[in-house]
Write a protein that holds these residues in place. Structure first.
Motif, PDB file in Angstrom:
ATOM      1  N   ASN A 156       0.837  -1.189   0.000  1.00  0.00           N
ATOM      2  CA  ASN A 156       0.000   0.000   0.000  1.00  0.00           C
ATOM      3  C   ASN A 156       0.879   1.250   0.000  1.00  0.00           C
ATOM      4  O   ASN A 156       1.713   1.424   0.894  1.00  0.00           O
ATOM      5  N   VAL A 157       0.679   2.104  -0.980  1.00  0.00           N
ATOM      6  CA  VAL A 157       1.467   3.327  -1.078  1.00  0.00           C
ATOM      7  C   VAL A 157       0.763   4.418  -0.275  1.00  0.00           C
ATOM      8  O   VAL A 157      -0.310   4.902  -0.654  1.00  0.00           O
ATOM      9  N   SER A 158       1.351   4.789   0.833  1.00  0.00           N
ATOM     10  CA  SER A 158       0.835   5.853   1.684  1.00  0.00           C
ATOM     11  C   SER A 158       1.677   7.107   1.430  1.00  0.00           C
ATOM     12  O   SER A 158       1.884   7.491   0.283  1.00  0.00           O
ATOM     13  N   SER A 159       2.188   7.732   2.454  1.00  0.00           N
ATOM     14  CA  SER A 159       2.960   8.961   2.310  1.00  0.00           C
ATOM     15  C   SER A 159       3.627   9.285   3.636  1.00  0.00           C
ATOM     16  O   SER A 159       3.191   8.821   4.689  1.00  0.00           O
ATOM     17  N   MET A 160       4.661  10.126   3.568  1.00  0.00           N
ATOM     18  CA  MET A 160       5.276  10.589   4.809  1.00  0.00           C
ATOM     19  C   MET A 160       4.273  11.349   5.661  1.00  0.00           C
ATOM     20  O   MET A 160       4.415  11.430   6.884  1.00  0.00           O
ATOM     21  N   VAL A 161       3.215  11.925   5.043  1.00  0.00           N
ATOM     22  CA  VAL A 161       2.233  12.674   5.824  1.00  0.00           C
ATOM     23  C   VAL A 161       1.345  11.751   6.643  1.00  0.00           C
ATOM     24  O   VAL A 161       0.513  12.227   7.418  1.00  0.00           O
ATOM     25  N   ALA A 162       1.520  10.431   6.499  1.00  0.00           N
ATOM     26  CA  ALA A 162       0.844   9.500   7.401  1.00  0.00           C
ATOM     27  C   ALA A 162       1.481   9.522   8.783  1.00  0.00           C
ATOM     28  O   ALA A 162       0.955   8.928   9.726  1.00  0.00           O
ATOM     29  N   HIS A 163       2.629  10.189   8.913  1.00  0.00           N
ATOM     30  CA  HIS A 163       3.291  10.374  10.205  1.00  0.00           C
ATOM     31  C   HIS A 163       3.260  11.831  10.657  1.00  0.00           C
ATOM     32  O   HIS A 163       3.551  12.117  11.814  1.00  0.00           O
ATOM     33  N   SER A 164       2.955  12.736   9.744  1.00  0.00           N
ATOM     34  CA  SER A 164       3.013  14.159  10.076  1.00  0.00           C
ATOM     35  C   SER A 164       1.999  14.911   9.234  1.00  0.00           C
ATOM     36  O   SER A 164       2.059  14.894   8.003  1.00  0.00           O
ATOM     37  N   LEU A 190       6.108   4.803   2.272  1.00  0.00           N
ATOM     38  CA  LEU A 190       5.908   6.167   2.777  1.00  0.00           C
ATOM     39  C   LEU A 190       6.815   7.141   2.022  1.00  0.00           C
ATOM     40  O   LEU A 190       7.876   7.523   2.510  1.00  0.00           O
ATOM     41  N   PRO A 191       6.414   7.553   0.829  1.00  0.00           N
ATOM     42  CA  PRO A 191       7.253   8.485   0.065  1.00  0.00           C
ATOM     43  C   PRO A 191       7.214   9.899   0.636  1.00  0.00           C
ATOM     44  O   PRO A 191       6.208  10.344   1.205  1.00  0.00           O
ATOM     45  N   ALA A 192       8.324  10.604   0.459  1.00  0.00           N
ATOM     46  CA  ALA A 192       8.367  12.042   0.745  1.00  0.00           C
ATOM     47  C   ALA A 192       7.795  12.773  -0.477  1.00  0.00           C
ATOM     48  O   ALA A 192       6.955  12.237  -1.190  1.00  0.00           O
ATOM     49  N   SER A 193       8.234  13.992  -0.747  1.00  0.00           N
ATOM     50  CA  SER A 193       7.740  14.752  -1.892  1.00  0.00           C
ATOM     51  C   SER A 193       8.377  14.189  -3.169  1.00  0.00           C
ATOM     52  O   SER A 193       9.602  14.152  -3.296  1.00  0.00           O
ATOM     53  N   GLU A 203       7.013  -1.117   7.149  1.00  0.00           N
ATOM     54  CA  GLU A 203       6.953   0.221   6.563  1.00  0.00           C
ATOM     55  C   GLU A 203       8.304   0.577   5.968  1.00  0.00           C
ATOM     56  O   GLU A 203       9.342   0.166   6.497  1.00  0.00           O
ATOM     57  N   HIS A 204       8.250   1.347   4.895  1.00  0.00           N
ATOM     58  CA  HIS A 204       9.496   1.724   4.231  1.00  0.00           C
ATOM     59  C   HIS A 204       9.384   3.178   3.768  1.00  0.00           C
ATOM     60  O   HIS A 204       8.581   3.498   2.891  1.00  0.00           O
ATOM     61  N   PHE A 205      10.179   4.048   4.390  1.00  0.00           N
ATOM     62  CA  PHE A 205      10.237   5.447   3.959  1.00  0.00           C
ATOM     63  C   PHE A 205      11.048   5.554   2.669  1.00  0.00           C
ATOM     64  O   PHE A 205      12.036   4.846   2.472  1.00  0.00           O
ATOM     65  N   VAL A 206      10.645   6.478   1.810  1.00  0.00           N
ATOM     66  CA  VAL A 206      11.423   6.813   0.619  1.00  0.00           C
ATOM     67  C   VAL A 206      11.723   8.304   0.684  1.00  0.00           C
ATOM     68  O   VAL A 206      10.820   9.133   0.563  1.00  0.00           O
ATOM     69  N   GLY A 207      12.983   8.639   0.925  1.00  0.00           N
ATOM     70  CA  GLY A 207      13.372  10.030   1.098  1.00  0.00           C
ATOM     71  C   GLY A 207      13.624  10.342   2.556  1.00  0.00           C
ATOM     72  O   GLY A 207      12.727  10.201   3.400  1.00  0.00           O
ATOM     73  N   ASN A 208      14.845  10.752   2.859  1.00  0.00           N
ATOM     74  CA  ASN A 208      15.211  11.007   4.252  1.00  0.00           C
ATOM     75  C   ASN A 208      14.444  12.155   4.884  1.00  0.00           C
ATOM     76  O   ASN A 208      14.297  12.209   6.106  1.00  0.00           O
ATOM     77  N   SER A 209      13.947  13.084   4.074  1.00  0.00           N
ATOM     78  CA  SER A 209      13.201  14.203   4.655  1.00  0.00           C
ATOM     79  C   SER A 209      11.947  13.701   5.354  1.00  0.00           C
ATOM     80  O   SER A 209      11.568  14.203   6.419  1.00  0.00           O
ATOM     81  N   GLY A 210      11.282  12.694   4.787  1.00  0.00           N
ATOM     82  CA  GLY A 210      10.101  12.124   5.429  1.00  0.00           C
ATOM     83  C   GLY A 210      10.440  11.407   6.709  1.00  0.00           C
ATOM     84  O   GLY A 210       9.746  11.520   7.721  1.00  0.00           O
TER      85      GLY A 210
END
Length: 327
Positions: free
Chosen positions: A141-149, A187-190, A233-240
Motif C-alpha cells: 500500500n502506497v501511503s505517504s510521509m504525511v501518514a506520520h506528520s 511512505l514516500p516524501a515529496s 513500513e518503508h520510507f522513501v526520502g530522508n526528509s520524510g
C-alpha cells in the motif's frame, strides 16, 4: 520473492498511468514480470504497457476506477483469468486537494477519501481474498510521509494517507494466521510526479512539489525491494523519515515546522488562479512519470542540495529542542 523469481511474478498496479505507478510498472518490467495495469485512463495505460514490453516485461491493461468496488473486483478477476494467480498487488492510485477544510467543497473532499483510502480498501479486499485462496501474496500500500506528520491545506489527502497506514497495520494483524501473505506500507516524501499539476485547488495560488523532491524511480525501486523482502513500513526520502522522527519526539515543534514549510514552499509565486477540482472527477492530462519539479527546483540536477538543506532544517531544531529539554 528473490531476484530470479521476479521474472515469473504477476503484479497488479493501480494508478499505473503516470507518476509512481508508471515508474513501478517499468521497474517490474525490467525484471521480466507480468504487469496488470489499472487506472482510469486507458490510452495512458496502453502507453505504459508498450513501454513495459520494450523493457522486457509483458502484461495487460484493465481500465479501472478504484472508487468502484465492482471494477476492482473485475480487475482481480481479469488478472487471475489471464495468469492464474496474483503474486504482488500494489495499491497506488491517488489524487490530492489543496484548500482549507471550511473552504473545500464536500464532494471534492469525499472524492479524495474515496479514491485514496477506499480505493486501497477495495484493492486490499480483492487481493487478500485471492492471496488466501492461493496461499501466498504480497500487498503493498502506497501511503505517504504525511501518514506520520500532518499538513495544512491538504487535510483530505493527509486523512486518506493516515487511513492507509492504519489499514495496513490492521491487516498485518488479521493475517497473522497466513505467514506467506505480507502487507507493507510505502511512505514516500515529496516526489516528482504530475500529482501537483492535476491537484484540486481551492487556495487560489498554484501549488508545486515541496522540496526536497525525489524522483519517482526511487519509490519504484523501494516497491520492488519490498516485494522481494517484505517489511512493515518503508520510507522513501530522508526528509520524510526525519520529519516523522521530529513529529514523534517533539510534536509541537514538528507541527510548527510543517506549517511553516508548507506555507513557504508548497505554493508557487505566480498569479492567482481560479478554484478548480483538478482531476478528481475526470481523468485528464498526458501520462507521464515525472512532473518536472526536480528540473524546476534544481536546474536539472539531483535534489541533493535540497535534501541537505531540508535535513539541516529538521535536524538543527531537533537538536536544540533536545538540548533545552535536558538543560
Amino acid at each position: 520473492m528473490k531476484r530470479s523469481e521476479l521474472h515469473d511474478a504477476i503484479v497488479v498496479i493501480t494508478g499505473a498511468s503516470s507518476g509512481i505507478g508508471r515508474a513501478t510498472a517499468h521497474a517490474f518490467a525490467r525484471g521480466g514480470a507480468s504487469v496488470v495495469l489499472a487506472s482510469r485512463r486507458e490510452s495512458a495505460l496502453q502507453e505504459t504497457l508498450q513501454e513495459c514490453e520494450r523493457l522486457g516485461g509483458r502484461g495487460i491493461v484493465v481500465p479501472t476506477d478504484v472508487c468502484e468496488a465492482d471494477q476492482v473486483e473485475r480487475l482481480c478477476e481479469k488478472a487471475v483469468e489471464r495468469y492464474g494467480r496474483v503474486d504482488v498487488w500494489i495499491n497506488n492510485a491517488a489524487v490530492t486537494l489543496f484548500g482549507r477544510l471550511e473552504e473545500t467543497p464536500r464532494d471534492a473532499f469525499e472524492k479524495v477519501i474515496q479514491t485514496n483510502l477506499m480505493g486501497c480498501v477495495n484493492g486490499a479486499r480483492e487481493a487478500i481474498r485471492q492471496f488466501r485462496e492461493q496461499g501466498h501474496g504480497r500487498l503493498i500500500n502506497v501511503s505517504s510521509m504525511v501518514a506520520h506528520s500532518g499538513q495544512p491545506f491538504t487535510s483530505a489527502y493527509v486523512t486518506s494517507k493516515w487511513g492507509i497506514r492504519g489499514l495496513s497495520e490492521c491487516l498485518r494483524m488479521e493475517l497473522a494466521d497466513a505467514p506467506d501473505i505480507h502487507v507493507s506500507t510505502i511512505l514516500p516524501a515529496s516526489i516528482d510526479t504530475p500529482l501537483f499539476q492535476r491537484a484540486a485547488n481551492y487556495v487560489g495560488q498554484p501549488v508545486k512539489a515541496m522540496t526536497p523532491v525525489y524522483p519517482p524511480e526511487k519509490v519504484a525501486a523501494a516497491i520492488v525491494h519490498v516485494a522481494r523482502h517484505p517489511m512493515r513500513e518503508h520510507f522513501v526520502g530522508n526528509s520524510g523519515r526525519m520529519m516523522a522522527a521530529l513529529r514523534t519526539v517533539a510534536p509541537p515543534l514538528g507541527e510548527k515546522m510543517m506549517e511553516r514549510k508548507v506555507n513557504s514552499d508548497h505554493f508557487a509565486q505566480d498569479l492567482p488562479i481560479e478554484p478548480g477540482s483538478g482531476n478528481l472527477f475526470h481523468s485528464d492530462g498526458e501520462g507521464a512519470v515525472r512532473g518536472g519539479w526536480i528540473e524546476r527546483e534544481h536546474g536539472g540536477t539531483s535534489s541533493g542540495m535540497g535534501l541537505a538543506l531540508g535535513l539541516a532544517a529538521v535536524a538543527l531544531p531537533l537538536a536544540l529542542y533536545a538540548y533545552h529539554r535536558q538543560a
